[in-house]
Write an enzyme that holds these catalytic residues in place. Structure first.
Site, PDB file in Angstrom:
ATOM      1  N   LYS A  25       0.832  -1.206   0.000  1.00 26.67           N
ATOM      2  CA  LYS A  25       0.000   0.000   0.000  1.00 26.67           C
ATOM      3  C   LYS A  25       0.868   1.258   0.000  1.00 26.67           C
ATOM      4  O   LYS A  25       0.639   2.196  -0.755  1.00 26.67           O
ATOM      5  CB  LYS A  25      -0.938  -0.005   1.195  1.00 26.67           C
ATOM      6  CG  LYS A  25      -1.925   1.164   1.202  1.00 26.67           C
ATOM      7  CD  LYS A  25      -2.757   1.197   2.475  1.00 26.67           C
ATOM      8  CE  LYS A  25      -3.721   0.043   2.565  1.00 26.67           C
ATOM      9  NZ  LYS A  25      -4.631   0.164   3.737  1.00 26.67           N
TER      10      LYS A  25
ATOM     11  N   GLU B 127      10.325  -5.853   3.518  1.00 31.74           N
ATOM     12  CA  GLU B 127      10.503  -7.140   2.843  1.00 31.74           C
ATOM     13  C   GLU B 127      10.054  -7.059   1.386  1.00 31.74           C
ATOM     14  O   GLU B 127      10.740  -7.534   0.466  1.00 31.74           O
ATOM     15  CB  GLU B 127       9.715  -8.243   3.571  1.00 31.74           C
ATOM     16  CG  GLU B 127      10.171  -8.500   4.998  1.00 31.74           C
ATOM     17  CD  GLU B 127       9.387  -7.685   6.013  1.00 31.74           C
ATOM     18  OE1 GLU B 127       9.362  -8.100   7.188  1.00 31.74           O
ATOM     19  OE2 GLU B 127       8.791  -6.642   5.640  1.00 31.74           O
TER      20      GLU B 127
ATOM     21  N   GLY C  12      -4.872  -5.333   5.869  1.00 29.71           N
ATOM     22  CA  GLY C  12      -4.141  -6.259   5.009  1.00 29.71           C
ATOM     23  C   GLY C  12      -4.704  -7.663   5.008  1.00 29.71           C
ATOM     24  O   GLY C  12      -4.847  -8.295   3.961  1.00 29.71           O
ATOM     25  N   ARG C  13      -5.039  -8.174   6.191  1.00 30.84           N
ATOM     26  CA  ARG C  13      -5.528  -9.561   6.274  1.00 30.84           C
ATOM     27  C   ARG C  13      -6.967  -9.700   5.797  1.00 30.84           C
ATOM     28  O   ARG C  13      -7.503 -10.805   5.741  1.00 30.84           O
ATOM     29  CB  ARG C  13      -5.364 -10.081   7.693  1.00 30.84           C
ATOM     30  CG  ARG C  13      -6.068  -9.246   8.753  1.00 30.84           C
ATOM     31  CD  ARG C  13      -5.615  -9.682  10.150  1.00 30.84           C
ATOM     32  NE  ARG C  13      -6.125  -8.865  11.229  1.00 30.84           N
ATOM     33  CZ  ARG C  13      -5.593  -7.696  11.615  1.00 30.84           C
ATOM     34  NH1 ARG C  13      -4.550  -7.217  10.968  1.00 30.84           N
ATOM     35  NH2 ARG C  13      -6.104  -7.024  12.633  1.00 30.84           N
TER      36      ARG C  13
ATOM     37  N   GLU D  70      -3.646 -12.457  14.188  1.00 31.28           N
ATOM     38  CA  GLU D  70      -3.282 -11.054  14.111  1.00 31.28           C
ATOM     39  C   GLU D  70      -4.465 -10.190  14.527  1.00 31.28           C
ATOM     40  O   GLU D  70      -4.289  -9.081  15.037  1.00 31.28           O
ATOM     41  CB  GLU D  70      -2.837 -10.687  12.693  1.00 31.28           C
ATOM     42  CG  GLU D  70      -2.150  -9.328  12.607  1.00 31.28           C
ATOM     43  CD  GLU D  70      -1.480  -9.091  11.270  1.00 31.28           C
ATOM     44  OE1 GLU D  70      -0.258  -9.334  11.159  1.00 31.28           O
ATOM     45  OE2 GLU D  70      -2.174  -8.674  10.326  1.00 31.28           O
TER      46      GLU D  70
END
Length: 539
Positions: free
Chosen positions: A203, A209, A265-266, A351
């Site tokens: 985003k 990473e 995100g998830r 999470e």
């Protein structure tokens, strides 16, 4: 009010201590199966083999009502900023809402924006699938590599594997997430740069990473394409909102697909993060998946709690977590295509609800966030089922299955499904010492062959694993997680727990890369490890 002080909590505590064995519950109520089954939104949910009575369900629903679950559901779907620690709405449900819907955030209807991005994704996907889009040398794109991490990887990987039956087999899909160089090296070792497209999913376009892997992908591509930097625009697209950084990378911002801060995100696999999936499946199948999501969303939003699959699923998870001390839940898909589903759920569940403070910042007064894990059946039966059947820990299980195979081969599917039903039966009812001895088992061996039973399980069954069915299944777990979070009075939509390690890593990186001996100011263990690594690296 803390739920632990509600009368229903005390009632549930008493019930957990006095419940009879499942075999007795079934014996005294021949209609038990019918009482604890729901068919809705394209799924069949059998929760009759749980350690519950009708009073248990009533008490759990009392807790849900006391926690204001209905109001919280309405607030989420309405677009209220229920993610209070980040002052954001939580609207993954809007990602799969139809064009005719209307959901406003800060007075702006977001549905037109959602469908504008979906339409742009569809156009781009069709250009790749038809071969209209060409690489820098004029060759057709045959390989798509998605680079992301966390929700930008786990969702697309899971969905690709789950729906591989429906994918275009002339295209190769790879997924890179780990900053370990091996992940990138193995994903690209047999690919031709002139035929490879990278999707960079970040985003902010700053995720360490992801951007490290993206930079390596850029170098790899240019090395195979003659070093012409203009080639980047034909071999890279972005799922991001940072146009400046995307452009600086060399990606044409016309090929940048955005999503919003109200999408965690998830919870993002049905946003532009799913671009690789749309290319693999085609826009029609992708929209079928979104329709399945929406179908379960609407069931969750409108069904009374007594007939609401995600609500009951979430309440049962809380029941075992807080009243039986069950620390884990096993998710056991009897469908090989769902082999990555348990791994996907680990981020979604842990999470979201791995929190120790309530919305007001005070400590929780009940255990939160059970550990989710699992593997496909029947493989797990020859591995960890031993512990579930005869171990000392209570492990509630979700069995996921489909009545029709996508690859019908002789007796295979009947054998597969027989194991679903047999395992839940064995877990629930077990085998007594008397039964074992009656079979002629030697007395010295008999205790080893006793199954205590009374091990709870759910069965979630659909007709066939279609894109819509996958959407329904993921939404079910999303809303189950939300239900649990509401009752624990925590925020399932932030993830501050991932931050500290990342901050410390940024401190350590220059210490590892320094040409001179760094001035280390960590604890003695960390200092020692850094020195040891630097010494071994130099050998």
């Amino acid at each position: 009010m803390h739920l632990t002080s509600h009368p229903a909590w005390d009632s549930l505590t008493d019930q957990a201590e006095t419940l009879p064995h499942l075999s007795e519950l079934f014996e005294v109520d021949p209609q038990r199966a019918e009482k604890f089954q729901i068919e809705a939104a394209g799924l069949f949910f059998d929760y009759s083999k749980n350690l519950i009575t009708e009073d248990t369900v009533k008490s759990l629903i009392e807790l849900a009502n006391a926690a204001g679950l209905r109001d919280r559901i309405d607030a989420m779907f309405r677009g209220d900023k229920i993610n209070i620690t980040e002052d954001r709405a939580v609207l993954h449900t809007a990602l799969r809402a139809p064009r005719t819907a209307s959901v406003k955030v800060d007075g702006v209807d977001v549905i037109p924006e959602v469908h504008e991005v979906l339409d742009r994704m569809a156009v781009f996907s069709n250009r790749i699938r038809t071969g209209e889009w060409k690489g820098h040398t004029g060759k057709r794109i045959k390989n798509i590599v998605n680079i992301g991490i966390g929700g930008s990887d786990l969702g697309p990987v899971m969905a690709y594997e789950a729906l591989r039956h429906y994918t275009d087999r002339s295209l190769t899909f790879r997924f890179v997430s780990n900053v370990d160089g091996t992940d990138f090296a193995e994903a690209t070792h047999d690919l031709d740069p002139s035929e490879t497209l990278f999707i960079i999913s970040s985003k902010t376009f700053t995720t360490l990473e992801t951007m490290t892997n993206a930079a390596t992908a850029r170098e790899w591509s240019l090395a195979g394409l003659g070093g012409d930097a203009s080639a980047v625009a034909r071999h890279f697209v972005a799922v991001s909102t940072n146009a400046e950084k995307v452009s600086a990378f060399g990606i044409d911002t016309a090929n940048m697909f955005g999503f919003w801060d109200w999408v965690g995100g998830r919870y993002s696999m049905d946003s532009a993060i799913g671009l690789s999936n749309m290319i693999a499946l085609g826009p029609d199948h992708f929209r079928d998946m979104l329709a399945g999501f929406h179908e379960m969303d609407e069931h969750f939003r409108t069904a009374p709690f007594e007939q609401n699959i995600p609500v009951l699923h979430g309440l049962l998870a809380l029941w075992y977590n807080d009243f039986f001390g069950a620390q884990t839940i096993a998710v056991l898909p009897y469908e090989q295509y769902l082999k990555r589903f348990p791994a996907y759920l680990q981020q979604l569940t842990m999470e979201s609800n791995g929190k120790h403070v309530q919305l007001d910042g005070t400590e929780v007064d009940a255990d939160t966030g059970p550990i989710y894990w699992g593997e496909p059946g029947t493989n797990g039966q020859h591995s960890f089922y031993q512990l579930i059947h005869q171990g000392t820990r209570l492990i509630p299980c979700d069995f996921i299955a489909f009545a029709k195979s996508l690859n019908p081969l002789g007796r295979h599917h009947d054998l597969l499904m027989s194991n679903v039903f047999a395992q839940t039966e064995a877990l629930a009812f077990g085998k007594t010492l008397e039964q074992v001895e009656a079979e002629g088992t030697p007395s010295a061996l008999a205790p080893h062959r006793v199954f205590e039973g009374n091990r709870p399980s759910n069965v979630i069954m659909g007709e066939k694993l279609t894109p819509a069915a996958l959407g329904r299944l993921v939404s079910l777990y999303e809303m189950s997680v939300f239900t649990q979070g509401v009752l624990w009075n925590i925020n399932p939509f932030d993830q501050w727990g991932v931050e500290l390690g990342k901050v410390l890593a940024q401190r350590i990186i220059p210490e590892l890369e320094s040409t001179g001996e760094p001035d280390l100011k960590h604890d003695c263990s960390t200092n020692s490890l850094i020195r040891r690594y630097r010494k071994m690296k130099a050998l």
